[in-house]
Design an enzyme around this catalytic site. Sequence first.
Site, PDB file in Angstrom:
ATOM      1  N   ARG A  96       0.826  -1.211   0.000  1.00 56.90           N
ATOM      2  CA  ARG A  96       0.000   0.000   0.000  1.00 56.90           C
ATOM      3  C   ARG A  96       0.859   1.260   0.000  1.00 56.90           C
ATOM      4  NH1 ARG A  96      -4.903  -1.051   2.510  1.00 56.90           N
ATOM      5  NH2 ARG A  96      -3.757  -2.312   4.000  1.00 56.90           N
ATOM      6  N   TYR A  97       1.963   1.220   0.734  1.00 58.84           N
ATOM      7  CA  TYR A  97       2.881   2.357   0.849  1.00 58.84           C
ATOM      8  C   TYR A  97       4.192   1.979   0.167  1.00 58.84           C
ATOM      9  CZ  TYR A  97      -0.276   3.189   4.810  1.00 58.84           C
ATOM     10  OH  TYR A  97      -1.379   3.347   5.605  1.00 58.84           O
ATOM     11  N   ARG A 100       7.082  -0.162   2.344  1.00 63.62           N
ATOM     12  CA  ARG A 100       6.783  -1.305   3.203  1.00 63.62           C
ATOM     13  C   ARG A 100       5.661  -2.160   2.631  1.00 63.62           C
ATOM     14  NH1 ARG A 100       5.364   3.572   4.995  1.00 63.62           N
ATOM     15  NH2 ARG A 100       3.381   3.949   6.055  1.00 63.62           N
ATOM     16  N   CYS A 109      -5.082 -17.552  14.570  1.00 60.96           N
ATOM     17  CA  CYS A 109      -4.685 -16.724  15.715  1.00 60.96           C
ATOM     18  C   CYS A 109      -4.857 -17.539  16.985  1.00 60.96           C
ATOM     19  CB  CYS A 109      -5.575 -15.488  15.813  1.00 60.96           C
ATOM     20  SG  CYS A 109      -5.587 -14.477  14.320  1.00 60.96           S
ATOM     21  N   CYS A 113     -10.663 -12.134  17.942  1.00 56.97           N
ATOM     22  CA  CYS A 113     -11.227 -10.903  18.506  1.00 56.97           C
ATOM     23  C   CYS A 113     -12.542 -10.613  17.785  1.00 56.97           C
ATOM     24  CB  CYS A 113     -10.242  -9.759  18.308  1.00 56.97           C
ATOM     25  SG  CYS A 113      -8.555 -10.211  18.785  1.00 56.97           S
ATOM     26  N   CYS A 116     -12.387  -8.038  14.901  1.00 61.30           N
ATOM     27  CA  CYS A 116     -11.260  -8.153  13.969  1.00 61.30           C
ATOM     28  C   CYS A 116     -11.606  -7.631  12.577  1.00 61.30           C
ATOM     29  CB  CYS A 116     -10.833  -9.609  13.857  1.00 61.30           C
ATOM     30  SG  CYS A 116      -9.531  -9.862  12.648  1.00 61.30           S
ATOM     31  N   ARG A 118     -10.034  -8.414   9.960  1.00 60.44           N
ATOM     32  CA  ARG A 118      -9.841  -9.482   8.976  1.00 60.44           C
ATOM     33  C   ARG A 118     -10.668 -10.709   9.354  1.00 60.44           C
ATOM     34  NH1 ARG A 118      -3.911  -8.159   8.798  1.00 60.44           N
ATOM     35  NH2 ARG A 118      -3.796  -6.526   7.218  1.00 60.44           N
ATOM     36  N   ASP A 279     -12.591  -0.497  12.738  1.00 60.38           N
ATOM     37  CA  ASP A 279     -12.844  -0.598  11.301  1.00 60.38           C
ATOM     38  C   ASP A 279     -14.273  -1.067  11.038  1.00 60.38           C
ATOM     39  OD1 ASP A 279     -10.230   0.103  10.289  1.00 60.38           O
ATOM     40  OD2 ASP A 279      -9.537  -1.775  11.190  1.00 60.38           O
ATOM     41  N   ASP A 316      -7.988   3.682   9.425  1.00 61.82           N
ATOM     42  CA  ASP A 316      -7.687   3.110   8.106  1.00 61.82           C
ATOM     43  C   ASP A 316      -8.817   3.513   7.179  1.00 61.82           C
ATOM     44  OD1 ASP A 316      -5.307   1.279   7.593  1.00 61.82           O
ATOM     45  OD2 ASP A 316      -5.882   0.743   9.637  1.00 61.82           O
ATOM     46  N   LYS A 323      -3.653   4.698   6.318  1.00 66.83           N
ATOM     47  CA  LYS A 323      -3.977   5.242   7.643  1.00 66.83           C
ATOM     48  C   LYS A 323      -3.910   6.757   7.632  1.00 66.83           C
ATOM     49  CE  LYS A 323      -2.442   1.544  10.611  1.00 66.83           C
ATOM     50  NZ  LYS A 323      -2.275   0.647   9.449  1.00 66.83           N
TER      51      LYS A 323
HETATM   52  S1  SF4 Z   1      -7.367  -8.780  15.623  1.00 72.73           S
HETATM   53 FE1  SF4 Z   1      -7.864 -10.407  14.135  1.00 72.73          FE
HETATM   54  S2  SF4 Z   1      -5.890 -11.020  13.288  1.00 72.73           S
HETATM   55 FE2  SF4 Z   1      -5.463  -9.910  15.210  1.00 72.73          FE
HETATM   56  S3  SF4 Z   1      -5.380 -11.504  16.815  1.00 72.73           S
HETATM   57 FE3  SF4 Z   1      -7.478 -10.709  16.763  1.00 72.73          FE
HETATM   58  S4  SF4 Z   1      -8.554 -12.135  15.399  1.00 72.73           S
HETATM   59 FE4  SF4 Z   1      -6.376 -12.412  14.990  1.00 72.73          FE
END
Ligand code: SF4
Length: 363
Positions: A96-97, A100, A109, A113, A116, A118, A279, A316, A323
Amino acid sequence: MNRIDPKLTATLRQPAELVERGLAPAAGLADLEKVAARYAIAVTPEIAALIDPNDPADPIARQFIPSADELVVQPGENADPIGDDAHSPVAGIVHRYPDRVLFKLVHVCAVYCRFCFRREMVGPGKATALSEDAYRAALDYIRSHPEIWEVILTGGDPLMLSPRRLAEIMADLAGIDHVKIVRIHTRVPVADPARVSAEMIAALRIAGATTWIAVHANHPRELSAVARAACARLTDAGIPLVSQSVLLRGVNDDAVTLEALMRAFVECRIKPYYLHHGDLAPGTAHLRTTIEQGQELMRTLRGRVSGLCQPDYVLDIPGGHGKAPIGPNYLSQPNSRERELSAATQYRIVDYCGDVHLYPPKP
Ligand code: SF4
């Protein structure tokens, strides 16, 4: 010898297990099964131990215990809320940048979360890791772009890889002359601190590139004694740590909690880096604050804690535009009355108490 109940040492992955442990109400089981059919669940013993099952608003539970609210998708929420796909030249890479790339190695994971960004890509049932061919193609991409100075390993959680595999990946990256920094984004030091073993630390330290780790935590209770010890093992080994947190309604959206979180980071030798605005991930509206609330919290933080404890509040931009800092602005143009006070006045500036000053000051 005392034997530990295996139920207390296993990661909880099913709604029924959460109910059995008293971490979710039995009455909501049917809804939680619907959530589980779409989004992964994992609550490690270390995280489960931080939850007060008698507190219906527990800030740790809000992050990891699924809720029927996740079944409600709001307009504007999107499976790829930060637009990774728009900048992915080869599988596993987001460029994206200019200087990096993100390198997405795994899709699993230690914990999942509920907010999340993603969440549509991570968890069992999704592709667990890049194939060897895709991994080699991603390395070739990095190798052929000399402007790439920093590679950010993300996922999923890269520290779910074995130390042996991590060592191979770190050596591959360090072998590329222009890659000077390898940054790893992880929740493992908090969610599964025992994984931060001597073998893993040895794998993360490489000649030829500098390793940085961004530790994800959102509430001061997550920096438990075992999590602090894991972070100390990393910093003692010479690996610098920065923080990343998400501003979450009912978790850290009050000044006292946010202050305690930032102080805890600094006490653990973790420099506060990012406070992300939530997000637009599907089914996460119940955990988002408004941007105005975030700015007010940042203003309050500025007045309460040292500069060491100040993260950047960032958003984001949906669509993959990167960002942007969205913290409060302290500098603005003077109004007409203020201009009349002195011809020299160019700016009005607000101090940490909220008081306005003119700059340069009146001679
Ligand atoms: S935010 Fe998403 S990618 Fe990061 S640890 Fe939690 S579930 Fe996994």
